[in-house]
Write a protein that holds these residues in place. Structure first.
Motif, PDB file in Angstrom:
ATOM      1  N   VAL A  21      39.544  38.158  40.114  1.00  0.00           N
ATOM      2  CA  VAL A  21      38.519  39.005  39.503  1.00  0.00           C
ATOM      3  C   VAL A  21      39.116  40.140  38.676  1.00  0.00           C
ATOM      4  CG1 VAL A  21      36.615  40.595  39.976  1.00  0.00           C
ATOM      5  CG2 VAL A  21      36.760  38.427  41.212  1.00  0.00           C
ATOM      6  N   PHE A  22      40.057  40.880  39.244  1.00  0.00           N
ATOM      7  CA  PHE A  22      40.568  42.062  38.543  1.00  0.00           C
ATOM      8  C   PHE A  22      41.294  41.719  37.238  1.00  0.00           C
ATOM      9  CE2 PHE A  22      43.957  45.365  38.042  1.00  0.00           C
ATOM     10  CZ  PHE A  22      43.123  46.386  37.622  1.00  0.00           C
ATOM     11  N   PRO A  23      42.198  40.732  37.212  1.00  0.00           N
ATOM     12  CA  PRO A  23      42.823  40.385  35.927  1.00  0.00           C
ATOM     13  C   PRO A  23      41.805  39.965  34.871  1.00  0.00           C
ATOM     14  CG  PRO A  23      44.097  39.461  37.724  1.00  0.00           C
ATOM     15  CD  PRO A  23      42.833  39.992  38.322  1.00  0.00           C
ATOM     16  N   LEU A  24      40.772  39.238  35.283  1.00  0.00           N
ATOM     17  CA  LEU A  24      39.731  38.857  34.331  1.00  0.00           C
ATOM     18  C   LEU A  24      39.000  40.082  33.799  1.00  0.00           C
ATOM     19  CD1 LEU A  24      38.242  35.695  36.087  1.00  0.00           C
ATOM     20  CD2 LEU A  24      39.530  35.743  33.941  1.00  0.00           C
ATOM     21  N   GLN A  25      38.704  41.017  34.681  1.00  0.00           N
ATOM     22  CA  GLN A  25      38.038  42.248  34.230  1.00  0.00           C
ATOM     23  C   GLN A  25      38.909  43.026  33.256  1.00  0.00           C
ATOM     24  OE1 GLN A  25      37.324  43.859  38.147  1.00  0.00           O
ATOM     25  NE2 GLN A  25      35.170  43.240  38.130  1.00  0.00           N
ATOM     26  N   ARG A  26      40.229  43.012  33.476  1.00  0.00           N
ATOM     27  CA  ARG A  26      41.135  43.764  32.596  1.00  0.00           C
ATOM     28  C   ARG A  26      41.274  43.145  31.209  1.00  0.00           C
ATOM     29  NH1 ARG A  26      42.485  47.271  31.185  1.00  0.00           N
ATOM     30  NH2 ARG A  26      44.602  47.979  31.549  1.00  0.00           N
ATOM     31  N   ILE A  27      40.890  41.855  31.068  1.00  0.00           N
ATOM     32  CA  ILE A  27      40.886  41.273  29.721  1.00  0.00           C
ATOM     33  C   ILE A  27      39.477  41.263  29.128  1.00  0.00           C
ATOM     34  CG2 ILE A  27      42.955  39.893  30.164  1.00  0.00           C
ATOM     35  CD1 ILE A  27      41.148  37.402  30.317  1.00  0.00           C
ATOM     36  N   GLN A 265      49.190  47.102  39.960  1.00  0.00           N
ATOM     37  CA  GLN A 265      50.320  47.715  39.258  1.00  0.00           C
ATOM     38  C   GLN A 265      50.664  46.969  37.969  1.00  0.00           C
ATOM     39  OE1 GLN A 265      50.027  46.968  42.412  1.00  0.00           O
ATOM     40  NE2 GLN A 265      50.763  48.649  43.719  1.00  0.00           N
ATOM     41  N   ALA A 266      50.349  45.678  37.919  1.00  0.00           N
ATOM     42  CA  ALA A 266      50.695  44.851  36.754  1.00  0.00           C
ATOM     43  C   ALA A 266      49.565  44.770  35.732  1.00  0.00           C
ATOM     44  CB  ALA A 266      51.066  43.448  37.221  1.00  0.00           C
ATOM     45  N   GLN A 267      48.562  45.620  35.848  1.00  0.00           N
ATOM     46  CA  GLN A 267      47.352  45.431  35.067  1.00  0.00           C
ATOM     47  C   GLN A 267      47.564  45.467  33.555  1.00  0.00           C
ATOM     48  OE1 GLN A 267      44.480  48.873  35.089  1.00  0.00           O
ATOM     49  NE2 GLN A 267      45.717  49.492  36.849  1.00  0.00           N
ATOM     50  N   SER A 268      48.523  46.240  33.075  1.00  0.00           N
ATOM     51  CA  SER A 268      48.731  46.304  31.621  1.00  0.00           C
ATOM     52  C   SER A 268      49.202  44.961  31.073  1.00  0.00           C
ATOM     53  CB  SER A 268      49.752  47.392  31.269  1.00  0.00           C
ATOM     54  OG  SER A 268      51.024  47.093  31.822  1.00  0.00           O
TER      55      SER A 268
END
Length: 283
Positions: A21-27, A265-268
């Motif tokens: 969910v979080f990686p998808l939200q970050r894109i 931590q890797a979100q960027s």
């Protein structure tokens, strides 16, 4: 873009929806997570608490989403680890409902069964359920090389044999196949590959192979590739973006010394992939 993600959830660590969910939200993707289990942690620890969510309860959540009039807005249905046989029927039903509401929607299935090192780690009936009932209705599948072999009754190893296995998988129904953890005998030492195949061709990307098993990295890979492919329609671009983000996530986790993915931590690396790997056309 909106993705309906039907997967497991854990409180500690990052697998299933807790990874996707979080990686998808970050894109920039709006995610509707529907959880199939509610566990304290992933099962790789050998001990966990919590429970499977009954298939009828999962279905009920999806029905409630449908009653809000949301299904016509869903672009992708995404599924991963299936803890029991009943959830497969719920997922297939959800795909049919979404596609009836939005004919341009696609279904991306990560057919989680196991890997070459540990073999199958799901209930014995799950691989057959995936092969016979779930994969045939998928548009995208994201198996590892071991899972591709089971689905097709083959033993892919070389690039040619892996492509042949992908062709058999595509003949089952999915138009697009992403094969992860490709380890062909003639690859450069210390590397691992991913292969993406669709109607336009086949591409492989090679990255360093880190000596580290990261639970949940496959869930992140399936989610990001599905979203990037849906957004661009370009398998090579989706492959490069996904490989870039996932490698940096795994490398950061490896360097941290932590067992769990350093997902936040890797979100960027999700929002701004470094694009350090190029996909090479192999067909």
């Amino acid at each position: 873009m909106k993705i309906l993600s039907i997967q497991s959830a854990v409180a500690h660590g990052h697998v299933g929806n807790s990874a996707a969910v979080f990686p998808l939200q970050r894109i920039g993707v709006e995610v509707l997570p529907v959880n199939t289990v509610n566990f304290s942690n992933h099962t790789g620890y050998g001990a966990w608490r919590g429970s499977l969510i009954a298939p009828e309860d999962v279905h009920d959540v999806i029905l409630g989403i449908e009653e809000r009039g949301v299904l016509p807005q869903i672009d992708v249905v995404l599924s991963g680890y299936q803890g029991g046989t009943g959830i497969g029927d719920v997922i297939v039903d959800a795909v049919q409902r979404v596609k009836a509401a939005n004919p341009s929607a696609i279904y991306a299935c990560d057919p989680v069964m196991g890997n070459a090192k540990s073999g199958c780690f799901v209930a014995p009936e799950i691989p057959h359920l995936l092969r016979d009932r779930v994969v045939p209705v998928a548009d995208i599948i994201t198996p590892n090389q071991f899972e591709l072999g089971f689905l097709t009754g083959t033993e892919p190893s070389t690039m040619d044999s892996t492509l042949d296995s992908v062709d058999l998988a595509r003949a089952m129904g999915p138009s697009t196949v992403l094969v992860t953890s490709v380890e062909r005998p003639d690859r450069e030492a210390g590397t691992i590959e991913m292969l993406a195949v669709d109607a336009a061709g086949a591409w492989v990307v090679q990255t360093p192979h880190l000596p580290f098993k990261a639970n949940g990295s496959g869930d992140v890979t399936a989610a990001l590739f599905s979203a990037h492919y849906r957004a661009t329609g370009d398998a090579a671009v989706a492959l490069e973006r996904t490989a870039s983000s996932v490698f940096d996530l795994i490398e950061l986790t490896y360097q941290s010394g932590e067992r769990e993915l350093q997902l936040v931590q890797a979100q960027s690396f999700y929002a701004h992939p470094r694009m350090q790997f190029s996909a090479q056309r192999v067909r």
